[in-house]
Design an enzyme around this catalytic site. Structure first.
Site, short mmCIF file in Angstrom:
data_model
loop_
_atom_site.label_atom_id
_atom_site.label_comp_id
_atom_site.label_asym_id
_atom_site.label_seq_id
_atom_site.Cartn_x
_atom_site.Cartn_y
_atom_site.Cartn_z
N HIS A 90 7.08 49.86 40.66
CA HIS A 90 5.67 49.61 40.34
C HIS A 90 4.88 50.49 41.29
O HIS A 90 5.36 50.80 42.39
CB HIS A 90 5.32 48.14 40.59
CG HIS A 90 6.12 47.16 39.78
ND1 HIS A 90 5.87 46.93 38.44
CD2 HIS A 90 7.16 46.37 40.10
CE1 HIS A 90 6.73 46.03 37.99
NE2 HIS A 90 7.53 45.67 38.98
N ASP A 119 18.85 47.00 40.29
CA ASP A 119 17.64 46.38 39.73
C ASP A 119 16.42 47.24 40.10
O ASP A 119 15.39 46.73 40.53
CB ASP A 119 17.45 44.93 40.19
CG ASP A 119 16.37 44.20 39.40
OD1 ASP A 119 15.87 44.76 38.41
OD2 ASP A 119 16.03 43.07 39.78
N PHE A 170 13.64 51.91 33.81
CA PHE A 170 13.04 53.24 33.86
C PHE A 170 11.71 53.31 33.11
O PHE A 170 11.12 54.37 32.97
CB PHE A 170 14.04 54.31 33.39
CG PHE A 170 15.05 54.70 34.47
CD1 PHE A 170 15.01 54.13 35.74
CD2 PHE A 170 16.04 55.65 34.21
CE1 PHE A 170 15.93 54.49 36.74
CE2 PHE A 170 16.96 56.03 35.20
CZ PHE A 170 16.91 55.45 36.45
N HIS A 201 21.41 40.05 39.34
CA HIS A 201 20.76 39.79 40.63
C HIS A 201 20.92 38.37 41.19
O HIS A 201 19.96 37.67 41.45
CB HIS A 201 19.28 40.18 40.61
CG HIS A 201 18.50 39.76 39.39
ND1 HIS A 201 18.54 38.51 38.85
CD2 HIS A 201 17.60 40.46 38.64
CE1 HIS A 201 17.72 38.46 37.81
NE2 HIS A 201 17.15 39.62 37.66
C1 NCD Z 1 11.95 43.46 37.15
C2 NCD Z 1 10.92 44.42 36.58
O1 NCD Z 1 9.94 44.73 37.26
O2 NCD Z 1 11.09 44.89 35.44
N1 NCD Z 1 11.40 42.83 38.30
C3 NCD Z 1 12.05 42.23 39.31
O3 NCD Z 1 11.38 41.69 40.19
N2 NCD Z 1 13.36 42.21 39.39
C4 NCD Z 1 12.39 42.48 36.11
C5 NCD Z 1 13.66 41.70 36.44
O4 NCD Z 1 14.72 42.31 36.64
O5 NCD Z 1 13.64 40.47 36.48
ZN ZN Z 2 15.70 39.99 36.20
ZN ZN Z 3 15.73 43.85 36.56
#
Ligand code: NCD
Ligand code: ZN
Ligand code: ZN
Ligand code: ZN
Length: 403
Positions: A271, A267, A60, A195
């Site tokens: 962005h 997850d 978040f 993940h």
């Molecule tokens: C996550 C992030 O943007 O914080 N990015 C991603 O690609 N999963 C970081 C993470 O969970 O590895």
């Molecule tokens: Zn990760």
């Molecule tokens: Zn993540």
């Protein structure tokens, strides 16, 4: 304050039955065929009521990256997706790697409209903080490079962290999963793999039994997209670990059916569109609003059962992270519920999302089966497309069996 949810079908003890749920002072006080008097009544005719989802893996972005998301917008997205509890990751700016920063994050999270908890970050030299910290879901260990700057490379530090008595949550890709298992074997802790994205990773994580508890999380993007989708999605389909093959995707679904996969988490890694369009784009995709609709659509397609969805998204995350009084529709448990309409058809649309980043890799997908109301601590936080801004609470955890 009391609330009655009547005429709905509820999923309890493995079956769907018509029951009324009576809520008082943020708890489920009765699950009954009687109709009790209440201030507020929701008619859930032709709907199903499930425990609110617990999303064990979200970003978040507070503090430091509030142009991407914050606890209010992220939690609005969660509520719209039937999620009533989230666990936030530590790769913020600054990262959540000491007690003072955790306390700061606790203050920022007070505006969240879904319940929340925190994963605590690890570094090459914060073992003293890890030993001290209390009321966190886990200690997160980054064994690969990803968003943030938390990759651990000091083997001695890793050894100490993995032998602490906290649950260890791992970002470990490919062979790093084996390395994590080797490290955890010397301690007594539980290791949780975030993940898991491929056939090989799933095999590494669950191929050989060890005495420590091991749990596996998979994400909707790996279940519903493959590397082929990158042609269309471009950078908007880039996340860590990346999208894999159809064969890998099949292995994750098989893992769901044969019990090797323990939980599904989003997850949620927002962005901005601008950031994703740059040459040096950051990794990650948002997911809180789309996970449950994607799964309900799969339920309509007979690819998954309601029982599995509830196990993987509600019950098991509560068990894995030992979250108190959540994950089940039971008298005495917190009134965190999602009301779903399996016949509602709707399209995912970027412009209608609550996440601050306003895009989804699933934009344009037409799905059948949507959450229509979300109840957090007895408050109707989301209903028919509208958010009701009521602050939620930090979760508590059950005692770990002492070792
Ligand atoms: C996550 C992030 O943007 O914080 N990015 C991603 O690609 N999963 C970081 C993470 O969970 O590895
Ligand atoms: Zn990760
Ligand atoms: Zn993540
Ligand atoms: Zn060894």
């Amino acid at each position: 304050m009391s609330l009655l949810i009547k005429n709905g079908k509820i999923y309890q003890n493995g079956t769907l039955t018509s029951k009324n749920i009576f809520v008082k002072d943020s708890k489920i006080t009765k699950v009954t065929s009687q109709e009790l008097k209440s201030n507020e009544v929701i008619d859930a005719k032709n709907k199903i009521i499930i425990p609110g989802l617990i999303d064990g893996h979200v970003h978040f972005r507070e503090p430091g990256m509030t142009h991407k998301e914050d606890f209010l917008t992220g939690s609005m997205a969660a509520a719209a997706g039937g999620i009533t509890t989230i666990l936030d990751m530590p790769n913020t700016n600054p990262p959540t790697t000491n007690m003072q920063r955790l306390e700061e994050k606790r203050k920022l999270a007070k505006k969240s409209i879904v319940n929340y908890g925190f994963h605590f970050g690890s570094t090459n030299d914060n073992i003293a903080e890890i030993e001290k910290v209390t009321n966190v879901a886990s200690v997160k260990v980054y064994m690969d490079y990803t968003t943030g700057d938390l990759k651990l490379d000091d083997y001695n530090a890793l050894k100490k962290i993995f032998s602490s008595n906290k649950t260890i949550t791992v970002h470990g890709e490919n062979e790093n999963i084996l390395k994590a298992l080797e490290l955890i074997r010397h301690g007594r802790s539980h290791v949780h793999f975030c993940h898991v994205s491929s056939k090989e990773e799933l095999h590494y994580a669950k191929g050989k039994k060890i005495k420590n508890p091991v749990s596996v999380e998979v994400c909707p993007h790996h279940l519903f997209l493959t590397a082929k989708d990158l042609n269309e999605l471009g950078n908007f389909g880039e996340m860590k670990p990346g999208l894999k093959t159809k064969d890998d995707q099949k292995a994750l679904w098989e893992g769901i059916h044969n019990g090797k996969v323990d939980t599904i988490a989003t997850d949620h890694a927002p962005h901005t569109k601008e950031e994703k369009m740059q040459m040096n784009y950051p990794f990650g995709v948002p997911g809180c609003e789309t996970m449950l609709p994607l799964l309900l659509n799969s339920l309509n397609q007979k690819k998954i059962t309601l029982k599995k969805i509830i196990q993987l998204c509600c019950e098991n995350p509560a068990k894995i992270f030992k979250i108190k009084n959540k994950g089940f529709i039971k008298e005495g448990f917190d009134a965190d519920l999602a009301i779903v309409d399996l016949s509602l058809e709707r399209e995912i649309n970027n412009d209608e999302l609550f996440t601050k980043c306003k895009w989804s890799p699933f934009d344009g997908w037409k799905l059948k089966g949507w959450p229509v109301a979300t109840i957090v601590n007895g408050n109707v936080t989301f209903s028919n497309g509208k958010i009701n801004n009521v602050a939620a609470k930090e979760v508590l955890y059950n005692e770990r069996k002492s070792s």
